[in-house]
Every structure is written in structure tokens, then in C-alpha cells.
Write an enzyme that holds these catalytic residues in place. Structure first.
Site, PDB file in Angstrom:
ATOM      1  N   ASN A   1       1.852   3.552  -2.745  1.00  0.00           N
ATOM      2  CA  ASN A   1       0.890   4.414  -3.532  1.00  0.00           C
ATOM      3  C   ASN A   1      -0.165   4.766  -2.801  1.00  0.00           C
ATOM      4  OD1 ASN A   1       2.560   5.092  -5.449  1.00  0.00           O
ATOM      5  ND2 ASN A   1       2.346   2.409  -6.492  1.00  0.00           N
TER       6      ASN A   1
ATOM      7  N   HIS B   1       1.216   1.632 -13.471  1.00  0.00           N
ATOM      8  CA  HIS B   1       2.565   0.128 -13.430  1.00  0.00           C
ATOM      9  C   HIS B   1       3.952   0.075 -13.624  1.00  0.00           C
ATOM     10  CE1 HIS B   1       2.814  -3.822 -15.158  1.00  0.00           C
ATOM     11  NE2 HIS B   1       3.542  -3.614 -16.142  1.00  0.00           N
TER      12      HIS B   1
ATOM     13  N   MET C   1      -3.769  -6.147  -7.379  1.00  0.00           N
ATOM     14  CA  MET C   1      -3.286  -7.440  -8.156  1.00  0.00           C
ATOM     15  C   MET C   1      -4.135  -8.463  -8.126  1.00  0.00           C
ATOM     16  SD  MET C   1       0.034  -6.571  -7.886  1.00  0.00           S
ATOM     17  CE  MET C   1       0.514  -7.375  -8.760  1.00  0.00           C
ATOM     18  N   ARG C   2      -5.563  -8.255  -9.245  1.00  0.00           N
ATOM     19  CA  ARG C   2      -6.612  -8.804 -10.145  1.00  0.00           C
ATOM     20  C   ARG C   2      -6.715  -8.421 -10.757  1.00  0.00           C
ATOM     21  NH1 ARG C   2      -8.154 -12.823  -6.920  1.00  0.00           N
ATOM     22  NH2 ARG C   2      -7.718 -12.295  -4.705  1.00  0.00           N
ATOM     23  N   LEU C   3      -7.178  -8.809 -12.229  1.00  0.00           N
ATOM     24  CA  LEU C   3      -8.124  -8.402 -13.503  1.00  0.00           C
ATOM     25  C   LEU C   3      -9.099  -7.088 -13.569  1.00  0.00           C
ATOM     26  CD1 LEU C   3      -6.825 -10.798 -15.870  1.00  0.00           C
ATOM     27  CD2 LEU C   3      -6.369  -8.005 -15.632  1.00  0.00           C
TER      28      LEU C   3
ATOM     29  N   LYS D   1     -16.854 -14.428  -9.467  1.00  0.00           N
ATOM     30  CA  LYS D   1     -15.989 -12.925  -9.787  1.00  0.00           C
ATOM     31  C   LYS D   1     -17.348 -12.539 -10.355  1.00  0.00           C
ATOM     32  CE  LYS D   1     -12.900 -10.376 -12.585  1.00  0.00           C
ATOM     33  NZ  LYS D   1     -11.869 -11.131 -13.132  1.00  0.00           N
TER      34      LYS D   1
ATOM     35  N   ASN E   1      -5.157   2.860 -13.304  1.00  0.00           N
ATOM     36  CA  ASN E   1      -4.057   2.045 -13.049  1.00  0.00           C
ATOM     37  C   ASN E   1      -2.499   2.203 -12.965  1.00  0.00           C
ATOM     38  OD1 ASN E   1      -2.927  -0.403 -11.214  1.00  0.00           O
ATOM     39  ND2 ASN E   1      -2.589  -1.415 -13.523  1.00  0.00           N
TER      40      ASN E   1
ATOM     41  N   GLY F   1       0.694  -1.396   0.181  1.00  0.00           N
ATOM     42  CA  GLY F   1       0.353   0.287  -0.605  1.00  0.00           C
ATOM     43  C   GLY F   1       0.898   0.934  -0.076  1.00  0.00           C
TER      44      GLY F   1
END
EC number: 2.1.2.2
Length: 188
Positions: A14, A110, A91-93, A66, A108, A12
Site C-alpha cells: 500500500n 483496514h 501494525m501498532r496502536l 512507548k 488508516n 509495504g
């Protein structure tokens, strides 16, 4: 005041950087409604508590699918009148239910110069590639992994004498500058 929710899965850092920018007034007219995490032992929870930010812990394994997981998140987000979702090490789509409810309103960050090195261990991939530059990218989220429209990138050199850990620190520093800057421009 624009209401945002921040999603994180791990340490956490960020998340906390964004919260500190809001608290200091560097990010104006933004309210962090809550931290959403998918891991009950994630360190981001401690960071949220330190800043008196509410925490929603929802592990996908607690749900039948989901879709059920994401519908539950949408209910919570709507209850808090959230307008934007900021992914900060989540860390999930993101699936169709969240995407449909927050179309064009999910960001997001990256740790690579996308489209290079999508997915996990992007810094390690760059480090071992022989590349001489890498960086960080903020992008809109779509249904793919790190495939959404790029908003902004910042880069740093990969020096021959850099360790992987030194490179991680360089990229993290870029992220701490880049993400709040993009949020200030985009989230209105």
C-alpha cells in the site's frame, strides 16, 4: 504541497501504491517525506529505496517507553514539516503523543468493512465467518484499534468458491483504488 509521512510495518504494498500515485501525478500536491517503519528487516524498506524515499527505522524496543518512542517520531515528523500521517500496514496502536501532535491528521486503511473484524487477520475472519461480502475501510485514527471515524468503504463479494488467497487479492485491489482516492479528497 502537502507533506505526508507513510508508516508501514511489513511488505509495504500500500505504501508503494501511494508513492506510485504521487509519482504519476494521480495524487497531486502531495510530497511523501519518508517511510517510517518499526521493523529493520521489513520489505517496505526495499520499496522505499526503489523510489528514493527516505526511511526512518525506529524499533520501539530501542526506547524506554512507548511515550519516548512516539516523542522521537514526533521530533522527526516535525523536522520534516509533516502535516499528515498515512498508516499503510503499520501494525501498532497509535498512542497519545502521536495523536495529540497530529489530531485529525492520521489515516488508516483496514481490510474489512468496519466495524466488523477489527485487528489482525480481518480477511481470514471474514472468510471463515460465512459472510457473503467484505471489503476495505479508510478511517481516521483514534486511540482504539480500528475504531476511528469511518471516511469511506468499498466492498467485494465473498464467493463460495473463493480461496482465502483469492479473497486477499480482491481486498488488496480494493485498497489500491480506495486509499489514493480518499487521500486525494481528504489530504489538503
Amino acid at each position: 504541497m502537502v507533506k505526508i509521512a507513510i508508516f508501514a510495518s511489513g511488505s509495504g504494498s500500500n505504501f508503494e501504491n501511494i508513492v506510485e500515485h504521487v509519482e504519476s501525478g494521480k495524487l497531486e500536491n502531495i510530497e511523501v517525506t519518508a517511510l517510517y517503519t518499526d521493523h529493520q528487516n521489513a520489505f517496505c524498506i526495499d520499496r522505499a529505496k526503489k523510489h528514493d524515499i527516505p526511511v526512518y527505522i525506529n524499533e520501539p524496543k530501542q526506547f524506554d517507553s512507548k511515550a519516548a518512542y512516539e516523542q522521537h517520531l514526533v521530533t522527526l515528523l516535525n523536522k520534516d514539516k509533516v502535516e499528515w500521517i498515512i498508516l499503510a500496514g503499520y501494525m501498532r496502536l497509535i498512542g497519545p503523543d502521536l495523536l495529540a501532535s497530529f489530531e485529525g491528521k492520521i489515516l488508516n486503511i483496514h481490510p474489512s468493512l468496519l466495524p466488523k473484524y477489527k485487528g489482525i487477520d480481518a480477511i481470514g475472519q471474514a472468510y471463515h465467518s460465512g459472510d457473503t461480502i467484505t471489503g476495505s475501510t479508510v478511517h481516521y485514527v483514534d486511540c482504539g484499534m480500528d475504531t476511528g471515524e469511518i471516511i469511506e468503504q468499498r466492498q467485494c463479494d465473498i464467493r463460495p468458491d473463493d480461496s482465502k488467497e483469492q479473497l486477499e487479492e480482491k481486498v488488496k485491489k480494493l485498497e489500491y483504488e480506495l486509499y489514493p482516492s480518499v487521500i486525494a479528497k481528504i489530504v489538503k
